[in-house]
Design an enzyme around this catalytic site. Structure first.
Site, PDB file in Angstrom:
ATOM      1  N   LYS A  55      46.189  44.488  37.706  1.00 14.73           N
ATOM      2  CA  LYS A  55      46.051  45.033  36.357  1.00 14.73           C
ATOM      3  C   LYS A  55      46.216  46.549  36.371  1.00 14.73           C
ATOM      4  O   LYS A  55      46.934  47.123  35.534  1.00 14.73           O
ATOM      5  CB  LYS A  55      44.690  44.667  35.773  1.00 14.73           C
ATOM      6  CG  LYS A  55      44.528  43.214  35.393  1.00 14.73           C
ATOM      7  CD  LYS A  55      43.099  42.917  34.962  1.00 14.73           C
ATOM      8  CE  LYS A  55      42.941  41.450  34.607  1.00 14.73           C
ATOM      9  NZ  LYS A  55      41.552  41.076  34.299  1.00 14.73           N
ATOM     10  N   GLN A  99      35.518  41.979  34.322  1.00 17.62           N
ATOM     11  CA  GLN A  99      36.094  40.866  35.063  1.00 17.62           C
ATOM     12  C   GLN A  99      35.071  39.747  35.255  1.00 17.62           C
ATOM     13  O   GLN A  99      33.955  39.974  35.717  1.00 17.62           O
ATOM     14  CB  GLN A  99      36.603  41.355  36.424  1.00 17.62           C
ATOM     15  CG  GLN A  99      37.331  40.313  37.243  1.00 17.62           C
ATOM     16  CD  GLN A  99      38.651  39.896  36.626  1.00 17.62           C
ATOM     17  OE1 GLN A  99      39.358  40.702  36.033  1.00 17.62           O
ATOM     18  NE2 GLN A  99      38.982  38.628  36.751  1.00 17.62           N
ATOM     19  N   ASP A 122      40.148  41.585  25.770  1.00 15.33           N
ATOM     20  CA  ASP A 122      40.171  40.185  26.190  1.00 15.33           C
ATOM     21  C   ASP A 122      40.091  39.240  24.996  1.00 15.33           C
ATOM     22  O   ASP A 122      40.360  38.045  25.119  1.00 15.33           O
ATOM     23  CB  ASP A 122      39.005  39.890  27.140  1.00 15.33           C
ATOM     24  CG  ASP A 122      39.430  39.888  28.602  1.00 15.33           C
ATOM     25  OD1 ASP A 122      40.634  39.666  28.865  1.00 15.33           O
ATOM     26  OD2 ASP A 122      38.578  40.074  29.475  1.00 15.33           O
TER      27      ASP A 122
END
Length: 297
Positions: A55, A99, A122
């Site tokens: 990422k 995460q 997200d």
């Protein structure tokens, strides 16, 4: 025997990243701020570490500033909530990604709900979930949005298409169904208690498999010519002793002889997830600064 088109997720993801980079360059030339993504990793899960590195690498390539926060596994829920609040208030941060999975002592839902909805790249915050369901502007979960992009690239309009989503998770299944509904598809959500699952699949023009069971969807479940989007990433033993290999939720070797187009594992949906994350960071930055956002899809 004919073979389905194998969709190159890496190539489409590269197109998305290029579009994001181009738009950032244009915005920056006009004096806009540098988009910023904060990634928080708690603990030292090897798979998560690899994912976070990827990422950050991709973010740098398109011109997104990456802020990395690595916390020990024993971090308390209160400490993580404190970090999230600081990131919420940081003007250089436009997207926050914590995460998953998190250690057992931390309530993941509480953390996700602490992220400001405007920085929830997200798309997991209840505010964004609600906006997606009601048709309002929202930051949308990355994997389903990536699936939608691939579906529209392959089929054009999805209006009137029959789609089945295998799996009802908050991360993929439910938002995927909402996105398909938004495109006027006729959507079935199937799960472990669905009666005659193979027959339900055979009715679908679009099959999205997101159940986390290796090669569960067999070739004879697929309607001839259907689009198959395989979200599964499962590691199973390889033929060579002590080795493993990655497979999806679809029995690829069987389905590829029936489907019209299919995503492989790896190299299908996976690359799209990070590309859409970068797109979401750009969208969040534009919204926070009242800048024009040109859809990269």
């Amino acid at each position: 025997m004919s073979q389905a088109k194998i969709i190159d997720g890496n190539a489409v993801a590269a197109d998305v990243r290029a579009a994001v980079a181009s738009q950032i360059t244009i915005l920056r030339a006009g004096g806009a701020p540098l988009p910023g993504l904060a990634v928080v990793l708690v603990g030292a899960d090897p798979a998560s570490q690899v994912y976070v590195r990827n990422k950050n690498k991709r973010a740098a390539e398109v011109g997104i500033n990456s802020f990395e926060h690595y916390l020990p596994a024993e971090t308390s829920e209160a400490e993580l909530l404190g970090l999230v609040e600081r990131l919420n208030l940081d003007p250089q941060v436009h997207g926050i990604l914590v995460q998953l999975p998190l250690p057992a002592q931390i309530d993941a839902q509480k953390i996700l709900e602490a992220i400001h909805p405007a920085k929830d790249v997200d798309g997991f915050h209840p505010f964004n979930v609600g906006r997606l369901v009601t048709g309002g502007p929202a930051l949308v979960p990355c994997t389903p949005l990536g699936c939608l992009l691939l579906a529209k690239r392959e089929l054009g309009s999805l209006s009137g298409k029959r789609a089945i989503v295998l799996g009802r998770s908050n991360i993929v299944g439910k938002p995927m169904a909402q996105l398909l509904l938004r495109e006027s598809a006729t959507v079935t959500i199937a799960h472990s208690r669905t009666h005659d699952l193979p027959e339900e699949c055979r009715r679908a023009d679009i099959v999205v498999a997101a159940v986390g069971r290796p090669e569960m969807v067999k070739g004879d479940w697929i309607k001839p010519g259907a689009l198959v989007l395989d979200v599964g990433i499962n590691r199973i033993p390889a033929a060579e002793p002590g080795k493993t290999r990655l497979v999806g939720d679809v029995a690829f070797a069987e389905a590829v002889t029936v489907a019209g187009a299919i995503t492989p594992v790896p190299g299908g949906i996976g690359p799209m997830t990070i590309a859409i994350l970068l797109r979401n960071v750009l969208e969040a930055c534009c919204r926070l600064h009242d800048l024009p956002f040109a859809e990269v899809l």
